[in-house]
Design an enzyme around this catalytic site. Sequence first.
Site, PDB file in Angstrom:
ATOM      1  N   ASN A 208       0.853  -1.189   0.000  1.00 43.53           N
ATOM      2  CA  ASN A 208       0.000   0.000   0.000  1.00 43.53           C
ATOM      3  C   ASN A 208       0.891   1.242   0.000  1.00 43.53           C
ATOM      4  O   ASN A 208       2.114   1.129   0.029  1.00 43.53           O
ATOM      5  CB  ASN A 208      -0.961  -0.019   1.199  1.00 43.53           C
ATOM      6  CG  ASN A 208      -0.218  -0.076   2.508  1.00 43.53           C
ATOM      7  OD1 ASN A 208       0.511   0.847   2.855  1.00 43.53           O
ATOM      8  ND2 ASN A 208      -0.370  -1.176   3.233  1.00 43.53           N
ATOM      9  N   LYS A 286       8.272 -18.194  -9.199  1.00 46.66           N
ATOM     10  CA  LYS A 286       7.659 -17.088  -9.936  1.00 46.66           C
ATOM     11  C   LYS A 286       6.504 -17.624 -10.787  1.00 46.66           C
ATOM     12  O   LYS A 286       6.683 -18.619 -11.516  1.00 46.66           O
ATOM     13  CB  LYS A 286       8.722 -16.436 -10.822  1.00 46.66           C
ATOM     14  CG  LYS A 286       8.214 -15.206 -11.498  1.00 46.66           C
ATOM     15  CD  LYS A 286       9.271 -14.557 -12.364  1.00 46.66           C
ATOM     16  CE  LYS A 286       8.605 -13.514 -13.227  1.00 46.66           C
ATOM     17  NZ  LYS A 286       9.342 -13.231 -14.433  1.00 46.66           N
ATOM     18  N   ILE A 305      -3.399  -6.803  14.435  1.00 51.56           N
ATOM     19  CA  ILE A 305      -2.374  -6.662  15.482  1.00 51.56           C
ATOM     20  C   ILE A 305      -2.869  -5.723  16.583  1.00 51.56           C
ATOM     21  O   ILE A 305      -2.735  -6.004  17.777  1.00 51.56           O
ATOM     22  CB  ILE A 305      -1.051  -6.155  14.863  1.00 51.56           C
ATOM     23  CG1 ILE A 305      -0.670  -7.048  13.673  1.00 51.56           C
ATOM     24  CG2 ILE A 305       0.064  -6.153  15.897  1.00 51.56           C
ATOM     25  CD1 ILE A 305       0.420  -6.489  12.796  1.00 51.56           C
ATOM     26  N   PHE A 323      -4.557   3.959  14.649  1.00 57.26           N
ATOM     27  CA  PHE A 323      -4.815   4.951  13.618  1.00 57.26           C
ATOM     28  C   PHE A 323      -5.992   4.445  12.788  1.00 57.26           C
ATOM     29  O   PHE A 323      -6.213   3.233  12.712  1.00 57.26           O
ATOM     30  CB  PHE A 323      -3.585   5.134  12.714  1.00 57.26           C
ATOM     31  CG  PHE A 323      -2.599   6.126  13.256  1.00 57.26           C
ATOM     32  CD1 PHE A 323      -1.864   5.841  14.402  1.00 57.26           C
ATOM     33  CD2 PHE A 323      -2.400   7.357  12.634  1.00 57.26           C
ATOM     34  CE1 PHE A 323      -0.958   6.754  14.921  1.00 57.26           C
ATOM     35  CE2 PHE A 323      -1.497   8.287  13.146  1.00 57.26           C
ATOM     36  CZ  PHE A 323      -0.774   7.993  14.290  1.00 57.26           C
ATOM     37  N   LYS A 337     -14.506   1.923  14.768  1.00 56.22           N
ATOM     38  CA  LYS A 337     -13.256   1.138  14.765  1.00 56.22           C
ATOM     39  C   LYS A 337     -12.659   1.084  16.169  1.00 56.22           C
ATOM     40  O   LYS A 337     -12.177   0.048  16.616  1.00 56.22           O
ATOM     41  CB  LYS A 337     -12.266   1.810  13.799  1.00 56.22           C
ATOM     42  CG  LYS A 337     -11.216   0.896  13.256  1.00 56.22           C
ATOM     43  CD  LYS A 337     -10.456   1.560  12.105  1.00 56.22           C
ATOM     44  CE  LYS A 337     -11.063   1.257  10.754  1.00 56.22           C
ATOM     45  NZ  LYS A 337     -10.289   1.816   9.648  1.00 56.22           N
ATOM     46  N   LYS A 341     -12.122  -2.487  17.991  1.00 59.69           N
ATOM     47  CA  LYS A 341     -10.775  -3.001  18.264  1.00 59.69           C
ATOM     48  C   LYS A 341     -10.439  -2.964  19.744  1.00 59.69           C
ATOM     49  O   LYS A 341      -9.543  -3.662  20.194  1.00 59.69           O
ATOM     50  CB  LYS A 341      -9.742  -2.196  17.471  1.00 59.69           C
ATOM     51  CG  LYS A 341     -10.047  -2.220  15.963  1.00 59.69           C
ATOM     52  CD  LYS A 341      -8.801  -2.157  15.140  1.00 59.69           C
ATOM     53  CE  LYS A 341      -9.123  -2.133  13.669  1.00 59.69           C
ATOM     54  NZ  LYS A 341      -8.005  -2.575  12.843  1.00 59.69           N
TER      55      LYS A 341
HETATM   56  N1  CTP Z   1      -4.183  -2.675  12.120  1.00 64.99           N
HETATM   57  C1  CTP Z   1      -3.462  -3.729  12.637  1.00 64.99           C
HETATM   58  N2  CTP Z   1      -3.494  -4.945  12.031  1.00 64.99           N
HETATM   59  C2  CTP Z   1      -4.245  -5.153  10.937  1.00 64.99           C
HETATM   60  C3  CTP Z   1      -5.006  -4.086  10.389  1.00 64.99           C
HETATM   61  C4  CTP Z   1      -4.940  -2.859  11.008  1.00 64.99           C
HETATM   62  O1  CTP Z   1      -2.748  -3.530  13.634  1.00 64.99           O
HETATM   63  N3  CTP Z   1      -4.273  -6.345  10.371  1.00 64.99           N
HETATM   64  C5  CTP Z   1      -4.180  -1.394  12.825  1.00 64.99           C
HETATM   65  C6  CTP Z   1      -3.527  -0.255  12.074  1.00 64.99           C
HETATM   66  O2  CTP Z   1      -2.164  -0.149  12.408  1.00 64.99           O
HETATM   67  C7  CTP Z   1      -4.330   0.940  12.586  1.00 64.99           C
HETATM   68  C8  CTP Z   1      -5.704   0.373  12.838  1.00 64.99           C
HETATM   69  O3  CTP Z   1      -5.517  -1.029  12.988  1.00 64.99           O
HETATM   70  O4  CTP Z   1      -3.837   1.400  13.822  1.00 64.99           O
HETATM   71  C9  CTP Z   1      -6.725   0.629  11.796  1.00 64.99           C
HETATM   72  O5  CTP Z   1      -6.224   0.328  10.538  1.00 64.99           O
HETATM   73  P1  CTP Z   1      -7.132   0.538   9.245  1.00 64.99           P
HETATM   74  O6  CTP Z   1      -6.404   0.044   8.063  1.00 64.99           O
HETATM   75  O7  CTP Z   1      -7.642   1.942   9.226  1.00 64.99           O
HETATM   76  O8  CTP Z   1      -8.373  -0.349   9.615  1.00 64.99           O
HETATM   77  P2  CTP Z   1      -8.741  -1.805   9.249  1.00 64.99           P
HETATM   78  O9  CTP Z   1      -8.652  -2.645  10.463  1.00 64.99           O
HETATM   79  O10 CTP Z   1      -7.997  -2.256   8.067  1.00 64.99           O
HETATM   80  O11 CTP Z   1     -10.294  -1.630   8.937  1.00 64.99           O
HETATM   81  P3  CTP Z   1     -11.020  -1.261   7.538  1.00 64.99           P
HETATM   82  O12 CTP Z   1     -10.384  -2.082   6.502  1.00 64.99           O
HETATM   83  O13 CTP Z   1     -12.437  -1.619   7.828  1.00 64.99           O
HETATM   84  O14 CTP Z   1     -10.872   0.208   7.355  1.00 64.99           O
END
Ligand code: CTP
Length: 397
Positions: A208, A286, A305, A323, A337, A341
């Site tokens: 990403n 590959k 996480i 975040f 969220k 979480k």
């Molecule tokens: N995060 C994490 N582990 C993951 C996904 C997200 O620790 N597998 C943490 C990110 O570091 C951030 C928070 O969760 O602090 C939210 O991440 P975000 O990408 O905004 O949310 P998602 O859990 O991916 O939810 P969505 O896809 O519904 O937006």
Amino acid sequence: MLRGKRILLIIGGGIAAFKSLDLIRRLRERGADVTPVLTKAGTEFVTPLSVAALSGSKVYTDLFDLTDEAEMGHIQLSRSADLIVVAPATADLMAKMAQGFANDLASTLLLATDTPVLVAPAMNVRMWQHAATQRNIATLKDDGVVFVGPNDGDMACGEFGPGRMSEPLGIVAAVEAKLADGPLKGKRVLITSGPTHEPIDPVRYIANRSSGAQGTSLGNALAALGADVVFVTGPADVAPPSGVEVIAVQTAQQMLEAVQAALPSDVAIFAAAVADWRVEGASDRKLKKSKDGLPTLSFAENPDILAHVAQLKKGRPSLVVGFAAETNDVEANATAKRKRKGCDWIVANDVSPETGIMGGSENAVSIISDAGVEEWPRMSKDNVARKLAQRIAEAIA
Ligand code: CTP
């Protein structure tokens, strides 16, 4: 500033020793008092005379110098410092440190002290990558030794890769972070940062646009307030903070393992843009074009996480900050969220492409906590980090 700080600088025997002369200058410019120790091999690269002239101090070179023992014994020499800096830290010196050898002045000083130690390694890339060196690094990190560098680059030996000693100003920044006195002194803060890379096959991956900039700014800001920062980072564009423990990972699974190994901590901040999915059964070869049509990828969900740590029954950090990267309904999505979480605060931001936030140098965030939603104006990521670090310090004081 390093006014009044006493630094014992051990200069090992490597070509990078010439940079340590500039390091002495930079440390003294900031008010530090530098006492230099030159290893025997170090004297092959820089002369005791130039080290003495730049440091304005006696140079210590030999364990069995009786005059030194009368003036200041080697035990006292190491204990009277606020920080011991080893630069360049050669493979040999690090091996001695890891094994607890004490067969010259430098290694004896390092063994006879509980003063914090910062090392700036410098060596050939193959030596750095060798399993023995990597074992020694792991041991030293376990012992609490902080690393700065090495950097990637062209090396004096003609090879390219990790092994170049950090530049003097990078080492100075690490020294300042390590010696920072502030409200977070003695507090351990874990930060995740950057993107993750989820392999499709050995040469392709899903990633990403996260640059790691906000996470790095936070690491620097927290270290400047005196925190002991553990920085778990995916493959980011921005260099990690100076003077903190850096653990580099690629995938979400590895990030979770690194976070679990780094706990317990007082505070945990999850600034990483973790991939929600990984490719199930990633190929170890590959993938090739085929007449039979396009490849089909199937996905498996990655561990969350943040949710894992926020919902720990035992050993949960007292403050868990997540975040939320959103492209619409930022506040509502981030509030949901936070609940889902189980974290204490969410730092929400709008990462729609037109905001230029992901990969850019500015951020506009809202802090969502028990107290409600607080909107901060758009500012640099460094300022967001400083403001957030201050808030964190107030919250856990
Ligand atoms: N995060 C994490 N582990 C993951 C996904 C997200 O620790 N597998 C943490 C990110 O570091 C951030 C928070 O969760 O602090 C939210 O991440 P975000 O990408 O905004 O949310 P998602 O859990 O991916 O939810 P969505 O896809 O519904 O937006």
